[in-house]
Design a protein around this motif. Structure first.
Motif, mmCIF file in Angstrom:
data_model
loop_
_atom_site.group_PDB
_atom_site.id
_atom_site.type_symbol
_atom_site.label_atom_id
_atom_site.label_comp_id
_atom_site.label_asym_id
_atom_site.label_seq_id
_atom_site.Cartn_x
_atom_site.Cartn_y
_atom_site.Cartn_z
ATOM 1 N N ALA A 86 0.845 -1.142 -0.022
ATOM 2 C CA ALA A 86 -0.065 0.115 -0.190
ATOM 3 C C ALA A 86 0.860 1.314 -0.276
ATOM 4 C CB ALA A 86 -0.947 -0.013 1.191
ATOM 5 N N LYS A 87 0.334 2.246 -0.660
ATOM 6 C CA LYS A 87 0.922 3.475 -0.799
ATOM 7 C C LYS A 87 -0.031 4.713 0.104
ATOM 8 C CE LYS A 87 3.376 2.286 -4.847
ATOM 9 N NZ LYS A 87 2.703 0.622 -4.847
ATOM 10 N N PHE A 88 0.624 5.661 0.785
ATOM 11 C CA PHE A 88 -0.129 6.623 1.440
ATOM 12 C C PHE A 88 0.518 7.977 1.176
ATOM 13 C CE2 PHE A 88 -0.113 2.560 3.843
ATOM 14 C CZ PHE A 88 -1.343 2.285 4.071
ATOM 15 N N GLY A 89 -0.462 8.763 0.867
ATOM 16 C CA GLY A 89 0.119 10.252 0.609
ATOM 17 C C GLY A 89 -0.797 11.232 1.263
ATOM 18 N N VAL A 90 -0.197 12.233 1.329
ATOM 19 C CA VAL A 90 -0.663 13.484 1.794
ATOM 20 C C VAL A 90 -0.618 14.794 1.093
ATOM 21 C CG1 VAL A 90 -0.464 12.822 4.334
ATOM 22 C CG2 VAL A 90 1.520 14.077 3.334
ATOM 23 N N ILE A 91 -1.200 15.826 1.072
ATOM 24 C CA ILE A 91 -1.048 16.948 0.139
ATOM 25 C C ILE A 91 -0.451 18.108 1.394
ATOM 26 C CG2 ILE A 91 -2.390 18.889 -0.715
ATOM 27 C CD1 ILE A 91 -4.625 16.851 -1.441
ATOM 28 N N VAL A 92 0.537 18.719 0.749
ATOM 29 C CA VAL A 92 1.377 19.681 1.275
ATOM 30 C C VAL A 92 0.918 21.108 0.708
ATOM 31 C CG1 VAL A 92 3.786 20.529 1.914
ATOM 32 C CG2 VAL A 92 3.158 18.063 2.341
#
Length: 208
Positions: A86-92
């Motif tokens: 799984a890959k997890f991302g956030v918006i900066v």
């Protein structure tokens, strides 16, 4: 004899007048020096106060104009399926008024059992990819990291049941246009729906 006494008296009076005049000059000079010292001290204090006001004003301008980076939203995880990594991302985003330069980020995802305390620890080998770029005011970018290994179906079931949570956390390093370095920590948790996230109670920190 009378004339001599009169002459002596006149001489004594003259010496007293000279002494009084000399003392008056000394007193006047001392008074002038004291006034000059007071004036110099007053000027020095005024200069110090002006400098402090100037520095305070400059600092306020810097805080108002500098870049401010933060993670504002979690993205929907990719490949959060049994047998996949799984890959997890956030918006900066940069909510400041000027660019953030030399931006570098690292992030990580870990599983924490319900009731256990979260600790932001970075492995020797961080799975997140370091990226260096410039973030303009209002600009948004996504940063992603891989879980590090394939996730199992039993782990997915415990996440959906709320017995375990996935914490996505990281560090944002950057400089403002005033050449000052800054660091922001962020942390989010994945909800049981496995699509949306919440902000952590800890590790969301910014500096000035």
């Amino acid at each position: 004899i009378a004339a001599y006494r009169q002459l002596k008296t006149m001489r004594d009076q003259l010496q007293q007048m000279k002494a009084a005049s000399a003392q008056a000059k000394i007193d006047t000079a001392a008074s002038i020096l004291a006034q000059q010292k007071i004036a110099q001290q007053s000027i020095a204090i005024s200069q110090q106060n002006f400098q402090k006001s100037l520095e305070a004003g400059s600092e306020q301008i810097r805080l108002d104009q500098r870049a401010w980076l933060g993670a504002v939203e979690m993205r929907v995880p990719i490949d959060l399926e049994a047998g996949k990594v799984a890959k997890f991302g956030v918006i900066v985003t940069n909510t400041g008024k000027t660019p953030a330069i030399h931006f570098t980020s690292f992030s990580r995802a870990i599983v924490v059992k319900k009731g256990d305390r979260f600790h932001a620890t970075y492995a020797k080998r961080i799975t997140g990819v370091a990226s260096t770029t410039v973030l303009q005011p209002g600009m948004k970018i996504e940063i992603w990291n891989a879980f590090g290994r394939p996730i199992t179906q039993s782990e997915i079931d415990t996440l959906k049941a709320g017995d375990y949570s996935i914490y996505i956390f990281g560090t944002l390093n950057y400089q403002d246009i005033f050449k000052r370095s800054h660091r922001t920590h962020f942390c989010m948790t994945l909800r049981p729906d496995l699509k949306t996230g919440d902000s952590c109670e800890t590790y969301n920190e910014v500096d000035e």
